[in-house]
Scaffold this motif. Sequence first.
Motif, PDB file in Angstrom:
ATOM      1  N   ILE A 101       0.853  -1.199   0.000  1.00 63.41           N
ATOM      2  CA  ILE A 101       0.000   0.000   0.000  1.00 63.41           C
ATOM      3  C   ILE A 101       0.889   1.250   0.000  1.00 63.41           C
ATOM      4  O   ILE A 101       0.640   2.199  -0.752  1.00 63.41           O
ATOM      5  CB  ILE A 101      -0.959  -0.009   1.214  1.00 63.41           C
ATOM      6  CG1 ILE A 101      -2.010  -1.113   1.032  1.00 63.41           C
ATOM      7  CG2 ILE A 101      -1.649   1.353   1.362  1.00 63.41           C
ATOM      8  CD1 ILE A 101      -2.969  -1.253   2.203  1.00 63.41           C
ATOM      9  N   ALA A 102       1.956   1.241   0.829  1.00 68.28           N
ATOM     10  CA  ALA A 102       2.874   2.377   0.847  1.00 68.28           C
ATOM     11  C   ALA A 102       3.467   2.573  -0.544  1.00 68.28           C
ATOM     12  O   ALA A 102       3.542   3.704  -1.055  1.00 68.28           O
ATOM     13  CB  ALA A 102       3.984   2.135   1.877  1.00 68.28           C
ATOM     14  N   VAL A 151       0.847   4.237  -2.819  1.00 69.88           N
ATOM     15  CA  VAL A 151       0.640   5.660  -2.549  1.00 69.88           C
ATOM     16  C   VAL A 151       1.791   6.481  -3.140  1.00 69.88           C
ATOM     17  O   VAL A 151       1.577   7.482  -3.822  1.00 69.88           O
ATOM     18  CB  VAL A 151       0.515   5.899  -1.027  1.00 69.88           C
ATOM     19  CG1 VAL A 151       0.599   7.391  -0.711  1.00 69.88           C
ATOM     20  CG2 VAL A 151      -0.792   5.311  -0.500  1.00 69.88           C
ATOM     21  N   TYR A 152       3.044   6.017  -2.907  1.00 70.89           N
ATOM     22  CA  TYR A 152       4.190   6.781  -3.402  1.00 70.89           C
ATOM     23  C   TYR A 152       4.317   6.686  -4.925  1.00 70.89           C
ATOM     24  O   TYR A 152       4.788   7.623  -5.572  1.00 70.89           O
ATOM     25  CB  TYR A 152       5.483   6.324  -2.713  1.00 70.89           C
ATOM     26  CG  TYR A 152       5.576   6.827  -1.296  1.00 70.89           C
ATOM     27  CD1 TYR A 152       5.561   8.191  -1.032  1.00 70.89           C
ATOM     28  CD2 TYR A 152       5.669   5.946  -0.230  1.00 70.89           C
ATOM     29  CE1 TYR A 152       5.623   8.667   0.263  1.00 70.89           C
ATOM     30  CE2 TYR A 152       5.738   6.410   1.074  1.00 70.89           C
ATOM     31  CZ  TYR A 152       5.714   7.770   1.316  1.00 70.89           C
ATOM     32  OH  TYR A 152       5.779   8.235   2.598  1.00 70.89           O
ATOM     33  N   TYR A 159       1.786   6.707  -6.878  1.00 63.59           N
ATOM     34  CA  TYR A 159       0.812   7.703  -7.302  1.00 63.59           C
ATOM     35  C   TYR A 159       1.385   9.114  -7.162  1.00 63.59           C
ATOM     36  O   TYR A 159       1.213   9.964  -8.028  1.00 63.59           O
ATOM     37  CB  TYR A 159      -0.460   7.528  -6.481  1.00 63.59           C
ATOM     38  CG  TYR A 159      -1.459   8.627  -6.657  1.00 63.59           C
ATOM     39  CD1 TYR A 159      -2.173   8.759  -7.850  1.00 63.59           C
ATOM     40  CD2 TYR A 159      -1.698   9.555  -5.636  1.00 63.59           C
ATOM     41  CE1 TYR A 159      -3.087   9.777  -8.019  1.00 63.59           C
ATOM     42  CE2 TYR A 159      -2.617  10.572  -5.805  1.00 63.59           C
ATOM     43  CZ  TYR A 159      -3.304  10.687  -6.986  1.00 63.59           C
ATOM     44  OH  TYR A 159      -4.213  11.699  -7.146  1.00 63.59           O
ATOM     45  N   MET A 160       2.122   9.352  -6.063  1.00 58.36           N
ATOM     46  CA  MET A 160       2.637  10.698  -5.804  1.00 58.36           C
ATOM     47  C   MET A 160       3.870  11.037  -6.639  1.00 58.36           C
ATOM     48  O   MET A 160       4.092  12.197  -6.985  1.00 58.36           O
ATOM     49  CB  MET A 160       2.970  10.846  -4.313  1.00 58.36           C
ATOM     50  CG  MET A 160       1.747  10.848  -3.408  1.00 58.36           C
ATOM     51  SD  MET A 160       2.183  10.718  -1.658  1.00 58.36           S
ATOM     52  CE  MET A 160       2.883  12.331  -1.344  1.00 58.36           C
ATOM     53  N   THR A 163      -7.380   3.721   2.081  1.00 55.97           N
ATOM     54  CA  THR A 163      -6.157   4.506   1.928  1.00 55.97           C
ATOM     55  C   THR A 163      -6.235   5.384   0.678  1.00 55.97           C
ATOM     56  O   THR A 163      -5.955   6.578   0.725  1.00 55.97           O
ATOM     57  CB  THR A 163      -4.929   3.575   1.822  1.00 55.97           C
ATOM     58  OG1 THR A 163      -4.939   2.683   2.917  1.00 55.97           O
ATOM     59  CG2 THR A 163      -3.641   4.379   1.820  1.00 55.97           C
ATOM     60  N   PHE A 164      -6.649   4.776  -0.441  1.00 54.86           N
ATOM     61  CA  PHE A 164      -6.631   5.539  -1.691  1.00 54.86           C
ATOM     62  C   PHE A 164      -7.793   6.519  -1.778  1.00 54.86           C
ATOM     63  O   PHE A 164      -7.680   7.542  -2.451  1.00 54.86           O
ATOM     64  CB  PHE A 164      -6.593   4.587  -2.890  1.00 54.86           C
ATOM     65  CG  PHE A 164      -5.207   4.065  -3.128  1.00 54.86           C
ATOM     66  CD1 PHE A 164      -4.273   4.825  -3.824  1.00 54.86           C
ATOM     67  CD2 PHE A 164      -4.815   2.846  -2.599  1.00 54.86           C
ATOM     68  CE1 PHE A 164      -2.982   4.364  -4.002  1.00 54.86           C
ATOM     69  CE2 PHE A 164      -3.523   2.374  -2.773  1.00 54.86           C
ATOM     70  CZ  PHE A 164      -2.604   3.128  -3.481  1.00 54.86           C
ATOM     71  N   ASP A 180      -8.525   8.375   0.442  1.00 56.09           N
ATOM     72  CA  ASP A 180      -7.926   9.554   1.062  1.00 56.09           C
ATOM     73  C   ASP A 180      -6.922  10.204   0.093  1.00 56.09           C
ATOM     74  O   ASP A 180      -7.080  11.348  -0.310  1.00 56.09           O
ATOM     75  CB  ASP A 180      -7.234   9.127   2.362  1.00 56.09           C
ATOM     76  CG  ASP A 180      -6.531  10.282   3.055  1.00 56.09           C
ATOM     77  OD1 ASP A 180      -6.670  11.423   2.585  1.00 56.09           O
ATOM     78  OD2 ASP A 180      -5.855  10.028   4.067  1.00 56.09           O
ATOM     79  N   TYR A 181      -5.911   9.421  -0.346  1.00 53.55           N
ATOM     80  CA  TYR A 181      -4.817  10.023  -1.114  1.00 53.55           C
ATOM     81  C   TYR A 181      -5.241  10.523  -2.487  1.00 53.55           C
ATOM     82  O   TYR A 181      -4.708  11.523  -2.975  1.00 53.55           O
ATOM     83  CB  TYR A 181      -3.666   9.019  -1.259  1.00 53.55           C
ATOM     84  CG  TYR A 181      -2.762   9.021  -0.057  1.00 53.55           C
ATOM     85  CD1 TYR A 181      -1.823  10.026   0.115  1.00 53.55           C
ATOM     86  CD2 TYR A 181      -2.878   8.042   0.920  1.00 53.55           C
ATOM     87  CE1 TYR A 181      -1.011  10.049   1.235  1.00 53.55           C
ATOM     88  CE2 TYR A 181      -2.077   8.051   2.043  1.00 53.55           C
ATOM     89  CZ  TYR A 181      -1.144   9.056   2.194  1.00 53.55           C
ATOM     90  OH  TYR A 181      -0.349   9.085   3.294  1.00 53.55           O
ATOM     91  N   LEU A 182      -6.167   9.846  -3.143  1.00 54.16           N
ATOM     92  CA  LEU A 182      -6.518  10.236  -4.519  1.00 54.16           C
ATOM     93  C   LEU A 182      -7.356  11.501  -4.552  1.00 54.16           C
ATOM     94  O   LEU A 182      -7.452  12.148  -5.581  1.00 54.16           O
ATOM     95  CB  LEU A 182      -7.277   9.105  -5.233  1.00 54.16           C
ATOM     96  CG  LEU A 182      -6.527   7.792  -5.439  1.00 54.16           C
ATOM     97  CD1 LEU A 182      -7.342   6.838  -6.280  1.00 54.16           C
ATOM     98  CD2 LEU A 182      -5.180   8.023  -6.101  1.00 54.16           C
ATOM     99  N   ARG A 209      -7.102  14.221  -2.307  1.00 54.22           N
ATOM    100  CA  ARG A 209      -6.592  15.316  -1.487  1.00 54.22           C
ATOM    101  C   ARG A 209      -6.536  16.593  -2.298  1.00 54.22           C
ATOM    102  O   ARG A 209      -6.236  16.536  -3.465  1.00 54.22           O
ATOM    103  CB  ARG A 209      -5.202  14.981  -0.972  1.00 54.22           C
ATOM    104  CG  ARG A 209      -5.283  14.001   0.166  1.00 54.22           C
ATOM    105  CD  ARG A 209      -3.980  13.907   0.916  1.00 54.22           C
ATOM    106  NE  ARG A 209      -4.194  12.986   2.044  1.00 54.22           N
ATOM    107  CZ  ARG A 209      -3.345  12.854   3.041  1.00 54.22           C
ATOM    108  NH1 ARG A 209      -2.238  13.547   3.081  1.00 54.22           N
ATOM    109  NH2 ARG A 209      -3.611  12.009   4.010  1.00 54.22           N
TER     110      ARG A 209
END
Lengths: 216, 96
Positions: A43-44, A47-48, A50-51, B89-90, B92-94, B96
Amino acid sequence: MSELVAEAHGHAPHEAHRDPMGTKIGMWLFLFTEVTLFGTIFIAYGVYLYMYRLDFQRASGELNIPIGAMNTIVLLTSSLTMALAIQALQRKKTGMSLGLMAVTVLCAVAFLVIKTFEWSAKFHHHIGPSGLDAFAPHMALRPMGERIFFGLYFTMAGIHALHVIIGGIAILFAMFRVKSGKSTWDKPEFVEYTGLYWHLVDLVWIYLFPLLYLIH
Amino acid sequence: MSHEAEHPHILPTSVYVAVWTGLIALTGVTVGAHYVDMRHLAIPAIMVVATVKATLVLLYFMHIRFEKPLFPLMIMVTLITYAIFVVLTFSDYLYR
């Protein structure tokens, strides 16, 4: 009471406490905790990714695809030999089972040797976990996303390699138990669960290899 | 009790070899597809192929296809729980 039941079935009393169904459920519950361990890091990673999509693609491009693919083939083959070792034990072919487990252990060693060469080359090029002093100055020159990618790469591949080591040792134990007659065709649980663990190590790599090496 | 009754699901060697061949072929597909520019489809494609491979390993190497229904059920509960982690989780992140 259980001893009476066991004797009624003609078994030795100490065998009355075998519970293959219970231990199999226990083994799977343990495997689920491994899914949680690797799952949270995935998951980490997601997220990264994506960022820092572009940084991740650039950093991934520095990994050696042929070496990663070779290790994938080694692990898949070791999963085959482990599955066949259990099948051989069920068919009472003890010698063949031991031989196939020995091949599985050799595959584990080959995986780790290949990984050592791969990581030595990376360290030689000053690519490493940026938290280590030896790599910090060089890694600091890279954009944040690349540093995070390599941090995740060494963490994920490192924890996976640790599992390969533990799995290899477990298979050596299983071989010892088969050789000494503790694990047999009608008491194959230890060997079966070692196999489940080994296949899980393979499962994790099935996702790790493309996500680390093939995203650019 | 006969050997077969004790272990009703000893798979023939050919099944294991066929699964292994499929896994190697799918690895070849993933590596080969890497050299085709798929842009935004690349990562979904990677995940689909990896999941097909993982399913093969679970069903045949890990014998889930031949276990009591409890085991596939336990795996589904684990995967759904994990999917909840991922979605939360996503979500939230997608956004923001």
